[in-house]
Design an enzyme around this catalytic site. Structure first.
Site, PDB file in Angstrom:
ATOM      1  N   GLY A  14       3.001 105.256 -63.447  1.00 50.92           N
ATOM      2  CA  GLY A  14       2.248 104.120 -62.875  1.00 50.92           C
ATOM      3  C   GLY A  14       2.885 103.676 -61.568  1.00 50.92           C
ATOM      4  NE  ARG A  24      10.995 101.506 -43.125  1.00 48.35           N
ATOM      5  CZ  ARG A  24      12.041 100.709 -43.039  1.00 48.35           C
ATOM      6  NH1 ARG A  24      12.733 100.385 -44.125  1.00 48.35           N
ATOM      7  NH2 ARG A  24      12.417 100.221 -41.861  1.00 48.35           N
ATOM      8  CG  ASP A 131       5.626  97.884 -67.572  1.00 48.54           C
ATOM      9  OD1 ASP A 131       4.821  97.008 -67.200  1.00 48.54           O
ATOM     10  OD2 ASP A 131       5.278  98.960 -68.062  1.00 48.54           O
ATOM     11  CG  ASP A 133       9.733  99.260 -69.355  1.00 49.37           C
ATOM     12  OD1 ASP A 133       9.925  99.655 -68.189  1.00 49.37           O
ATOM     13  OD2 ASP A 133       8.887  99.770 -70.098  1.00 49.37           O
ATOM     14  NE  ARG A 249     -15.692  80.004 -70.423  1.00 47.23           N
ATOM     15  CZ  ARG A 249     -16.290  79.154 -71.263  1.00 47.23           C
ATOM     16  NH1 ARG A 249     -15.810  78.990 -72.480  1.00 47.23           N
ATOM     17  NH2 ARG A 249     -17.347  78.467 -70.883  1.00 47.23           N
TER      18      ARG A 249
HETATM   19  O1  F6P Z   1       3.116 100.573 -64.988  1.00 48.71           O
HETATM   20  C1  F6P Z   1       3.264 100.292 -66.350  1.00 48.71           C
HETATM   21  C2  F6P Z   1       2.009  99.752 -66.873  1.00 48.71           C
HETATM   22  O2  F6P Z   1       1.682  98.743 -66.006  1.00 48.71           O
HETATM   23  C3  F6P Z   1       1.940  99.214 -68.293  1.00 48.71           C
HETATM   24  O3  F6P Z   1       2.376  97.903 -68.455  1.00 48.71           O
HETATM   25  C4  F6P Z   1       0.482  99.401 -68.590  1.00 48.71           C
HETATM   26  O4  F6P Z   1       0.210  99.412 -69.928  1.00 48.71           O
HETATM   27  C5  F6P Z   1       0.210 100.714 -67.962  1.00 48.71           C
HETATM   28  O5  F6P Z   1       1.015 100.757 -66.828  1.00 48.71           O
HETATM   29  C6  F6P Z   1      -1.207 101.004 -67.630  1.00 48.71           C
HETATM   30  O6  F6P Z   1      -1.258 102.058 -66.737  1.00 48.71           O
HETATM   31  P1  F6P Z   1      -2.485 103.015 -66.460  1.00 48.71           P
HETATM   32  O7  F6P Z   1      -3.657 102.161 -66.279  1.00 48.71           O
HETATM   33  O8  F6P Z   1      -2.070 103.733 -65.220  1.00 48.71           O
HETATM   34  O9  F6P Z   1      -2.595 103.924 -67.636  1.00 48.71           O
END
Ligand code: F6P
Length: 325
Positions: A14, A24, A131, A133, A249
């Protein structure tokens, strides 16, 4: 004297704001030390397909402020196979790429570990994920921008929630991690924060909702997408069935959290880590993620960096308990 002559750089998994600033930094540091730098498009997929671009100073001009990644990114199924990794190695060997900088998250580093074991190529990693993480860095590249995006969005939601006396359930990213939800929840003064690291007791939440201060006209429940009670819609259904009169909502922030210009913190972090990764390769390091811990550059073996952070910071959890009353 460093043995390395040609560094390949790629982004994978991601995307996250600040990846361009990291590219860069890698490119310019490589050139500063008279190394050749090659950009690999679309992560491991581009490596397998031989999709390479020579990188010069001007290739990375005017990108520090841009979100996304100029090298594009992908999650590669083929690289998970031994055959795929062999193809990738043959492709980089054709160009005499003798070291790699991988910018991404746990999937990226897992793949890099296999690659090092099988072909003995040095790889250093930069933590690029919103994330936050990964173990071995206080912050990942993109996290600061993402949490500021969330705070800006929820502040706007709070305005309309307050005007209409509504309860909003806002879902933020974090399939396996509540680090975005926890920090932004504190930042926006959310009444409830639901994260995968702590078990969500829906019944207790509904009871607390009923007992909460009646004078509070708006309420925000911030939920991480990976929470065990389900996503925002599941929570909303539970609230509506117990309290049909609460005007509820749902708002799912989604991929807006992954885009936009990186914050100054992310630009500086990416720049520091990019320089450090190239210097680490020149010193003969490999198989490690470069992070910043307590303001200092820190190296963590890939295998440790990807260990899932299963516990939320107890100091932050305590703050939530005290301040959300
Ligand atoms: O980049 C990590 C993350 O943002 C997660 O928190 C999320 O679940 C996931 O990517 C979703 O990514 P994609 O839409 O690229 O599958």
């Amino acid at each position: 004297m460093s043995k390395i002559k040609n560094i390949g750089v790629f982004t994978s998994g991601g995307d996250s704001p600040g990846m361009n600033a990291a590219i860069r930094a890698v490119v310019r540091t490589g050139l500063y030390y008279d190394l050749k730098v090659t950009g690999i498009m679309r992560g491991y997929d581009g490596m397998i397909g031989g999709d390479f671009v020579p990188m010069e100073r001007k290739s990375v001009a005017n990108i520090i402020q841009r979100g996304g990644t100029i090298l594009k990114t992908a999650r590669s199924d083929e690289f998970r196979t031994k055959e795929g990794r062999k193809k990738a190695f043959e492709q980089i060997s054709k160009l005499n790429i003798d070291a790699l900088v991988a910018i991404g998250g746990d999937g990226t580093f897992t793949g890099a570990n296999y690659f090092i074991d099988e072909f003995n190529i040095p790889v250093m990693g930069l933590p690029g994920t919103i994330d936050n993480d990964l173990v071995g860095t206080d912050f990942t590249i993109g996290y600061d921008t993402a949490i500021n995006t969330v705070v800006t969005a929820v502040d706007k939601i709070r305005d309309t929630a307050e005007s209409h006396d509504r309860l909003f359930i806002v879902e933020v990213m974090g399939r396996d991690s509540g680090l975005i939800a926890l920090r932004t929840g504190i930042g926006v003064g959310a009444e409830f924060i639901l994260i995968p690291e702590t078990r969500t007791d829906l019944k207790a939440l509904l009871d607390r909702l009923g007992k909460g201060r009646k004078s509070k006209s708006s309420k925000i429940i911030l939920v991480a997408e990976g929470d065990d009670a389900g996503g925002a819609f599941e929570i909303a259904n539970a609230v509506k069935s117990k309290y049909p009169t609460i005007d509820t909502r749902v708002s799912i922030l989604g991929h807006i959290q992954r885009g936009g210009p990186p914050s100054c913190m992310d630009r500086v972090l990416a720049s520091r880590l990019g320089v450090a990764a190239v210097e680490a390769l020149m010193e003969g390091r490999k198989g490690e993620m470069v992070g910043v811990v307590n303001q200092k550059i820190h190296y963590t073996p890939f295998g440790n960096a990807i260990k899932h952070i299963s516990e939320a910071n107890p100091d932050l959890l305590k703050i939530v308990e005290i301040l959300s009353l």
